[in-house]
Design a protein around this motif. Structure first.
Motif, PDB file in Angstrom:
ATOM      1  N   HIS A   1      46.855  35.602  41.195  1.00 59.16           N
ATOM      2  CA  HIS A   1      47.029  36.844  41.968  1.00 59.16           C
ATOM      3  C   HIS A   1      48.135  36.754  43.014  1.00 59.16           C
ATOM      4  O   HIS A   1      48.720  37.778  43.370  1.00 59.16           O
ATOM      5  CB  HIS A   1      45.715  37.236  42.660  1.00 59.16           C
ATOM      6  CG  HIS A   1      44.728  37.829  41.722  1.00 59.16           C
ATOM      7  ND1 HIS A   1      44.656  39.177  41.460  1.00 59.16           N
ATOM      8  CD2 HIS A   1      43.803  37.249  40.935  1.00 59.16           C
ATOM      9  CE1 HIS A   1      43.711  39.407  40.560  1.00 59.16           C
ATOM     10  NE2 HIS A   1      43.180  38.247  40.222  1.00 59.16           N
ATOM     11  N   ALA A   2      48.378  35.566  43.545  1.00 59.24           N
ATOM     12  CA  ALA A   2      49.266  35.490  44.707  1.00 59.24           C
ATOM     13  C   ALA A   2      50.551  34.702  44.484  1.00 59.24           C
ATOM     14  O   ALA A   2      51.514  34.886  45.234  1.00 59.24           O
ATOM     15  CB  ALA A   2      48.506  34.871  45.891  1.00 59.24           C
TER      16      ALA A   2
ATOM     17  N   ALA B   1      36.623  31.451  33.402  1.00 61.49           N
ATOM     18  CA  ALA B   1      37.290  31.588  34.706  1.00 61.49           C
ATOM     19  C   ALA B   1      36.482  32.496  35.617  1.00 61.49           C
ATOM     20  O   ALA B   1      35.355  32.892  35.289  1.00 61.49           O
ATOM     21  CB  ALA B   1      38.697  32.155  34.473  1.00 61.49           C
ATOM     22  N   THR B   2      37.081  32.838  36.761  1.00 60.41           N
ATOM     23  CA  THR B   2      36.404  33.774  37.667  1.00 60.41           C
ATOM     24  C   THR B   2      36.677  35.219  37.210  1.00 60.41           C
ATOM     25  O   THR B   2      37.585  35.472  36.424  1.00 60.41           O
ATOM     26  CB  THR B   2      36.935  33.634  39.110  1.00 60.41           C
ATOM     27  OG1 THR B   2      38.319  33.992  39.119  1.00 60.41           O
ATOM     28  CG2 THR B   2      36.744  32.235  39.654  1.00 60.41           C
ATOM     29  N   GLU B   3      35.921  36.113  37.783  1.00 61.71           N
ATOM     30  CA  GLU B   3      36.101  37.527  37.445  1.00 61.71           C
ATOM     31  C   GLU B   3      37.543  37.973  37.726  1.00 61.71           C
ATOM     32  O   GLU B   3      38.173  38.640  36.904  1.00 61.71           O
ATOM     33  CB  GLU B   3      35.125  38.384  38.252  1.00 61.71           C
ATOM     34  CG  GLU B   3      35.312  39.850  37.985  1.00 61.71           C
ATOM     35  CD  GLU B   3      34.506  40.732  38.926  1.00 61.71           C
ATOM     36  OE1 GLU B   3      33.588  40.240  39.588  1.00 61.71           O
ATOM     37  OE2 GLU B   3      34.830  41.927  38.986  1.00 61.71           O
ATOM     38  N   ALA B   4      38.059  37.591  38.909  1.00 62.09           N
ATOM     39  CA  ALA B   4      39.399  38.051  39.299  1.00 62.09           C
ATOM     40  C   ALA B   4      40.471  37.526  38.350  1.00 62.09           C
ATOM     41  O   ALA B   4      41.448  38.220  38.062  1.00 62.09           O
ATOM     42  CB  ALA B   4      39.702  37.617  40.732  1.00 62.09           C
TER      43      ALA B   4
ATOM     44  N   ARG C   1      43.707  39.261  33.089  1.00 61.29           N
ATOM     45  CA  ARG C   1      44.125  38.664  31.810  1.00 61.29           C
ATOM     46  C   ARG C   1      45.293  37.687  31.982  1.00 61.29           C
ATOM     47  O   ARG C   1      46.228  37.648  31.169  1.00 61.29           O
ATOM     48  CB  ARG C   1      44.538  39.760  30.815  1.00 61.29           C
ATOM     49  CG  ARG C   1      43.452  40.747  30.497  1.00 61.29           C
ATOM     50  CD  ARG C   1      42.605  40.190  29.377  1.00 61.29           C
ATOM     51  NE  ARG C   1      41.516  41.063  28.994  1.00 61.29           N
ATOM     52  CZ  ARG C   1      40.226  40.803  29.205  1.00 61.29           C
ATOM     53  NH1 ARG C   1      39.853  39.720  29.846  1.00 61.29           N
ATOM     54  NH2 ARG C   1      39.290  41.617  28.772  1.00 61.29           N
ATOM     55  N   ALA C   2      45.252  36.917  33.067  1.00 64.01           N
ATOM     56  CA  ALA C   2      46.393  36.083  33.410  1.00 64.01           C
ATOM     57  C   ALA C   2      46.686  35.021  32.353  1.00 64.01           C
ATOM     58  O   ALA C   2      47.834  34.861  31.920  1.00 64.01           O
ATOM     59  CB  ALA C   2      46.156  35.425  34.762  1.00 64.01           C
TER      60      ALA C   2
ATOM     61  N   GLU D   1      39.958  34.211  23.785  1.00 65.54           N
ATOM     62  CA  GLU D   1      38.802  34.917  24.360  1.00 65.54           C
ATOM     63  C   GLU D   1      38.665  34.464  25.816  1.00 65.54           C
ATOM     64  O   GLU D   1      38.754  33.274  26.101  1.00 65.54           O
ATOM     65  CB  GLU D   1      37.520  34.540  23.628  1.00 65.54           C
ATOM     66  CG  GLU D   1      37.488  34.968  22.187  1.00 65.54           C
ATOM     67  CD  GLU D   1      36.209  34.505  21.479  1.00 65.54           C
ATOM     68  OE1 GLU D   1      35.174  34.301  22.135  1.00 65.54           O
ATOM     69  OE2 GLU D   1      36.265  34.346  20.256  1.00 65.54           O
ATOM     70  N   GLU D   2      38.438  35.434  26.708  1.00 65.77           N
ATOM     71  CA  GLU D   2      38.279  35.079  28.130  1.00 65.77           C
ATOM     72  C   GLU D   2      36.930  35.594  28.631  1.00 65.77           C
ATOM     73  O   GLU D   2      36.571  36.738  28.365  1.00 65.77           O
ATOM     74  CB  GLU D   2      39.375  35.731  28.964  1.00 65.77           C
ATOM     75  CG  GLU D   2      40.762  35.238  28.650  1.00 65.77           C
ATOM     76  CD  GLU D   2      41.807  35.968  29.465  1.00 65.77           C
ATOM     77  OE1 GLU D   2      42.365  35.382  30.383  1.00 65.77           O
ATOM     78  OE2 GLU D   2      42.053  37.155  29.163  1.00 65.77           O
ATOM     79  N   VAL D   3      36.256  34.771  29.363  1.00 68.10           N
ATOM     80  CA  VAL D   3      34.963  35.189  29.913  1.00 68.10           C
ATOM     81  C   VAL D   3      34.883  34.764  31.368  1.00 68.10           C
ATOM     82  O   VAL D   3      35.335  33.679  31.727  1.00 68.10           O
ATOM     83  CB  VAL D   3      33.807  34.563  29.095  1.00 68.10           C
ATOM     84  CG1 VAL D   3      32.540  34.444  29.902  1.00 68.10           C
ATOM     85  CG2 VAL D   3      33.542  35.401  27.850  1.00 68.10           C
TER      86      VAL D   3
END
Ligand code: DGL
Length: 228
Positions: free
Chosen positions: A75-76, A113-116, A121-122, A137-139
């Motif tokens: 994110h940063a 990973a975490t929700e964020a 979809r990084a 697949e990401e969860v």
């Protein structure tokens, strides 16, 4: 000097990886236990919290800052690199994790990973930027972070949550990216649950912190940086 930032104490695992490759480079850390978890926050909050810790690391004379936190990295990082500190060195853990998938030629991937991190979809975007034929697949795993932070947690509860995450994935995945600094801590539990619930081979576990440490020498050489 390398400065590490994580939202919790798992800068430790990432820093240990760097220390194994660079035992003579001094390292400093900052963590944000008060505001952890970052994984349920929005981008602007993650950015402003992360920036404050990066400011501190530079004020403490870090020559390079590593965002050990996956959520902060996705994110940063780009925002900090391009808009806040274009003249300084800041690196994250996500890109080396995604690149490892390509280098190893895996075609079916799972990201926990975490929700964020999952929300934007990084990992998926980065992997597909490099090879869009890869199935991924990401969860997000909201129960795992607070459980691991509580230190004295029930192994049974951890295994119940892990079993339900693992059951939700295709059994033929080849590699699993641990897209959160907390998860290398439970790597052996993940392998154990996989093996006790699947007949298929255990996926290769990719730890982006470890991959970042491995890639760091190339980065130093490319930028002609002398760290001391
Ligand atoms: N450090 C975070 C990460 O790697 C996990 C904990 C949190 O949600 O802050 O994504």
């Amino acid at each position: 000097m390398i400065g590490f930032f994580d939202s919790w104490k798992w800068w430790l695992l990432v820093m240990q990886e760097f220390q194994s490759y660079f035992p003579n480079i001094p390292m400093i850390i900052e963590m944000d236990i008060e505001n952890c978890p970052y994984g349920n926050k929005d981008t602007s909050e993650i950015r402003s919290l992360t920036k404050a810790w990066v400011d501190r690391l530079f004020a403490r004379w870090a020559s390079v800052v590593i965002l050990a936190c996956n959520t902060a990295s996705v994110h940063a990082l780009r925002w900090l690199q391009q808009e806040i500190y274009p003249d300084k060195h800041i690196l994250g853990v996500m890109i080396p994790g995604a690149e490892k998938i390509i280098e190893m030629g895996y075609k079916r991937i799972w990201v926990l990973a975490t929700e964020a991190t999952v929300r934007i979809r990084a990992y998926k975007e980065r992997v597909h930027f490099l090879d869009d034929s890869i199935y991924i697949e990401e969860v997000w795993a909201p129960e795992l972070v607070p459980l691991i932070e509580s230190w004295i947690y029930s192994q049974e509860l951890l295994h119940t949550h892990l079993s339900s995450y693992i059951a939700s994935f295709s059994p033929d995945i080849e590699a699993l990216i641990l897209g959160c600094t907390h998860f290398p801590y439970i790597k052996s539990d993940i392998i154990h649950i996989w093996n006790s619930t699947h007949n298929t081979p255990t996926p290769v576990i990719i730890d982006p912190g470890k991959e970042s440490a491995k890639k760091f020498q190339q980065w130093i050489t490319r930028h002609s940086i002398v760290l001391k």
